[in-house]
Design a protein around this motif. Structure first.
Motif, PDB file in Angstrom:
ATOM      1  N   ILE A 131       0.081  10.093   0.192  1.00 34.40           N
ATOM      2  CA  ILE A 131       1.153   9.889   1.157  1.00 34.40           C
ATOM      3  C   ILE A 131       0.512   9.827   2.533  1.00 34.40           C
ATOM      4  O   ILE A 131      -0.050  10.815   3.020  1.00 34.40           O
ATOM      5  CB  ILE A 131       2.179  11.031   1.089  1.00 34.40           C
ATOM      6  N   VAL A 132       0.574   8.666   3.155  1.00 36.19           N
ATOM      7  CA  VAL A 132      -0.045   8.473   4.469  1.00 36.19           C
ATOM      8  C   VAL A 132       1.011   8.751   5.525  1.00 36.19           C
ATOM      9  O   VAL A 132       1.891   7.925   5.784  1.00 36.19           O
ATOM     10  CB  VAL A 132      -0.611   7.050   4.626  1.00 36.19           C
ATOM     11  N   TYR A 133       0.936   9.936   6.115  1.00 34.14           N
ATOM     12  CA  TYR A 133       1.941  10.357   7.087  1.00 34.14           C
ATOM     13  C   TYR A 133       1.458   9.977   8.491  1.00 34.14           C
ATOM     14  O   TYR A 133       0.444  10.455   8.968  1.00 34.14           O
ATOM     15  CB  TYR A 133       2.153  11.868   6.996  1.00 34.14           C
ATOM     16  N   GLY A 134       2.220   9.065   9.131  1.00 36.45           N
ATOM     17  CA  GLY A 134       1.807   8.550  10.434  1.00 36.45           C
ATOM     18  C   GLY A 134       0.973   7.299  10.274  1.00 36.45           C
ATOM     19  O   GLY A 134      -0.096   7.170  10.868  1.00 36.45           O
TER      20      GLY A 134
ATOM     21  N   GLY B 180      -0.086   4.344  11.246  1.00 32.82           N
ATOM     22  CA  GLY B 180      -0.263   3.325  12.281  1.00 32.82           C
ATOM     23  C   GLY B 180      -1.382   2.412  11.858  1.00 32.82           C
ATOM     24  O   GLY B 180      -1.464   2.001  10.695  1.00 32.82           O
ATOM     25  N   ALA B 181      -2.305   2.116  12.779  1.00 34.76           N
ATOM     26  CA  ALA B 181      -3.392   1.197  12.462  1.00 34.76           C
ATOM     27  C   ALA B 181      -4.335   1.793  11.413  1.00 34.76           C
ATOM     28  O   ALA B 181      -4.558   1.209  10.342  1.00 34.76           O
ATOM     29  CB  ALA B 181      -4.149   0.833  13.734  1.00 34.76           C
ATOM     30  N   VAL B 182      -4.886   2.970  11.701  1.00 37.61           N
ATOM     31  CA  VAL B 182      -5.841   3.590  10.777  1.00 37.61           C
ATOM     32  C   VAL B 182      -5.184   3.929   9.454  1.00 37.61           C
ATOM     33  O   VAL B 182      -5.698   3.605   8.372  1.00 37.61           O
ATOM     34  CB  VAL B 182      -6.472   4.839  11.417  1.00 37.61           C
ATOM     35  N   GLY B 183      -4.038   4.591   9.505  1.00 39.56           N
ATOM     36  CA  GLY B 183      -3.370   4.989   8.274  1.00 39.56           C
ATOM     37  C   GLY B 183      -2.966   3.812   7.410  1.00 39.56           C
ATOM     38  O   GLY B 183      -3.046   3.874   6.173  1.00 39.56           O
ATOM     39  N   SER B 184      -2.546   2.715   8.030  1.00 39.23           N
ATOM     40  CA  SER B 184      -2.145   1.537   7.260  1.00 39.23           C
ATOM     41  C   SER B 184      -3.345   0.869   6.602  1.00 39.23           C
ATOM     42  O   SER B 184      -3.241   0.363   5.473  1.00 39.23           O
ATOM     43  CB  SER B 184      -1.412   0.543   8.165  1.00 39.23           C
ATOM     44  N   VAL B 185      -4.476   0.847   7.296  1.00 35.88           N
ATOM     45  CA  VAL B 185      -5.685   0.286   6.689  1.00 35.88           C
ATOM     46  C   VAL B 185      -6.106   1.120   5.485  1.00 35.88           C
ATOM     47  O   VAL B 185      -6.358   0.600   4.395  1.00 35.88           O
ATOM     48  CB  VAL B 185      -6.832   0.204   7.715  1.00 35.88           C
ATOM     49  N   VAL B 186      -6.179   2.443   5.672  1.00 39.30           N
ATOM     50  CA  VAL B 186      -6.595   3.317   4.579  1.00 39.30           C
ATOM     51  C   VAL B 186      -5.613   3.230   3.415  1.00 39.30           C
ATOM     52  O   VAL B 186      -6.004   3.031   2.257  1.00 39.30           O
ATOM     53  CB  VAL B 186      -6.737   4.768   5.068  1.00 39.30           C
ATOM     54  N   GLY B 187      -4.315   3.374   3.715  1.00 41.38           N
ATOM     55  CA  GLY B 187      -3.320   3.314   2.660  1.00 41.38           C
ATOM     56  C   GLY B 187      -3.267   1.957   1.984  1.00 41.38           C
ATOM     57  O   GLY B 187      -3.151   1.870   0.752  1.00 41.38           O
TER      58      GLY B 187
ATOM     59  N   MET C 264       4.148   6.476   5.401  1.00 37.39           N
ATOM     60  CA  MET C 264       5.218   7.029   6.223  1.00 37.39           C
ATOM     61  C   MET C 264       4.949   6.548   7.645  1.00 37.39           C
ATOM     62  O   MET C 264       3.928   6.901   8.244  1.00 37.39           O
ATOM     63  CB  MET C 264       5.213   8.554   6.172  1.00 37.39           C
ATOM     64  N   ALA C 265       5.851   5.729   8.192  1.00 37.42           N
ATOM     65  CA  ALA C 265       5.564   5.065   9.458  1.00 37.42           C
ATOM     66  C   ALA C 265       6.819   4.919  10.301  1.00 37.42           C
ATOM     67  O   ALA C 265       7.925   5.279   9.883  1.00 37.42           O
ATOM     68  CB  ALA C 265       4.942   3.695   9.187  1.00 37.42           C
ATOM     69  N   ARG C 266       6.633   4.364  11.492  1.00 36.66           N
ATOM     70  CA  ARG C 266       7.765   4.093  12.375  1.00 36.66           C
ATOM     71  C   ARG C 266       8.720   3.103  11.699  1.00 36.66           C
ATOM     72  O   ARG C 266       8.294   2.219  10.945  1.00 36.66           O
ATOM     73  CB  ARG C 266       7.288   3.519  13.709  1.00 36.66           C
TER      74      ARG C 266
END
Length: 341
Positions: free
Chosen positions: A7-10, A12-19, A32-34
């Motif tokens: 679960i990628v909480y927050g 954004g750029a980094v989290g979306s790439v990793v997830g 989990m994003a805006r």
């Protein structure tokens, strides 16, 4: 425990790439994003651009943690800004068991102690790649490098091994490190330059190719390293592989390669993006602020980092975006601070 879902909480750029890359590699993921980012992903998928390819992913995404049903195999990848860590930890603790592993993919060194007040299994993650989110639903991986993971406050375990393996398979080379917090102090020294790039309106590759910017970057880091030495904090391991100064020098050696980087491949730090989008806060207090506070505590002058903090604060106050302090103006501010001290 074996991790069954990330679960990628927050995200954004980094989290979306990793997830996104974990999802592409066959791992179960939820971002989990805006709301705007989640809506764009729902409408047309997550567009992920790397230096070598572009693809779209139908990765699950939610804007509220209440929509998730916690499972025993969950692991949280926390990628919010340091300013939001306390609130994020409180919200997550209200929905997930205290033994849920939380991996902090964040800048600075203040996040892990905060998360550890709510969760028993906390893991620092060093992220050295650069990514930007130019619009909802689209992320760009601009500069690639390795990751490192360990336990907080120190050590490794079966979960660090699994995460390192999963991220490596996903295309993000990751290694375990028994003192990941020391490694994060090393990244903090490099992250001191985030404020420089934001207030001068410069991207990483241009800075590496500009002798004047490189000189300022070295001066900023040297000031930070003097403070850490006085405080008895070592930011690098015995091999030097995680020495952030060595990383900068390695990039500087690629000056010709970086001298004409096309716009879509330019890497900007998150603080540049904060000022560019006129956001009301940045992580400067958790980066340059750490050095200023330690400098004051141990009697080490920090005129450069003080000037950078003031420049970021003024840029937020005026809401005029990035680039309000060309290098010459910033140098004058630093000189004023040195004189005053």
């Amino acid at each position: 425990m074996t991790i069954e879902r990330y679960i990628v909480y927050g995200a954004g750029a980094v989290g979306s790439v990793v997830g996104g890359l974990l999802y592409r590699a066959g791992r179960k993921v939820c971002l989990m994003a805006r709301p705007s980012h989640v809506s764009a992903i729902a409408d047309r998928g997550l567009r992920l651009e790397t230096p070598t390819e572009v693809f779209t992913l139908d990765v699950p995404a939610e804007s509220s943690v209440t929509r998730l049903k916690p499972s025993p195999g969950d692991a949280i990848l926390l990628s919010v800004k340091a300013t939001q860590t306390a609130a994020a930890a409180a919200e997550l603790a209200a929905h997930f068991p205290a033994d849920t592993p939380v991996f902090c993919l964040q800048n600075g060194v203040a996040n892990e102690p905060v998360v550890a007040t709510s969760f028993a299994n906390v893991y620092p993650v060093l992220v050295l790649f650069n990514a930007v989110l130019p619009e909802p639903g689209r992320v760009i991986l601009t500069i690639t490098d390795f990751l490192a993971v360990g336990r907080f406050p120190a050590g490794t375990d079966a979960l660090t091994a699994q995460v390192a393996a999963d991220l490596t398979v996903a295309g993000l080379p990751t290694r375990e490190h028994p003192d990941a917090m020391a490694v994060k102090w090393g990244k903090l020294i490099g992250n001191l330059n985030n404020a420089l790039l934001a207030v001068t309106d410069c991207y990483w590759q241009k800075a590496f190719a500009d002798p004047a910017m490189l000189a300022m970057m070295r001066a900023i880091m040297d000031e930070g390293l003097r403070v850490l030495a006085a405080a008895g904090i070592s930011p690098a391991d015995v091999t030097g592989r995680f020495d952030i100064r060595a990383q900068v020098e390695a990039f500087a050696a690629r000056r010709l390669e970086f001298s004409d980087t096309p716009p879509e491949q330019r890497g900007y730090p998150s603080m540049w993006q904060d000022l560019h989008f006129r956001r009301p806060e940045t992580e400067v207090d958790y980066l340059n602020g750490e050095i200023v506070r330690l400098g004051q505590q141990y009697g080490v002058p920090t005129p450069i980092n003080r000037a950078l903090m003031a420049a970021v604060a003024e840029s937020i106050q005026t809401r005029q975006g990035v680039g309000q302090f060309p290098l010459e103006r910033l140098q004058a501010r630093i000189a004023q601070g040195e004189t005053a001290s």
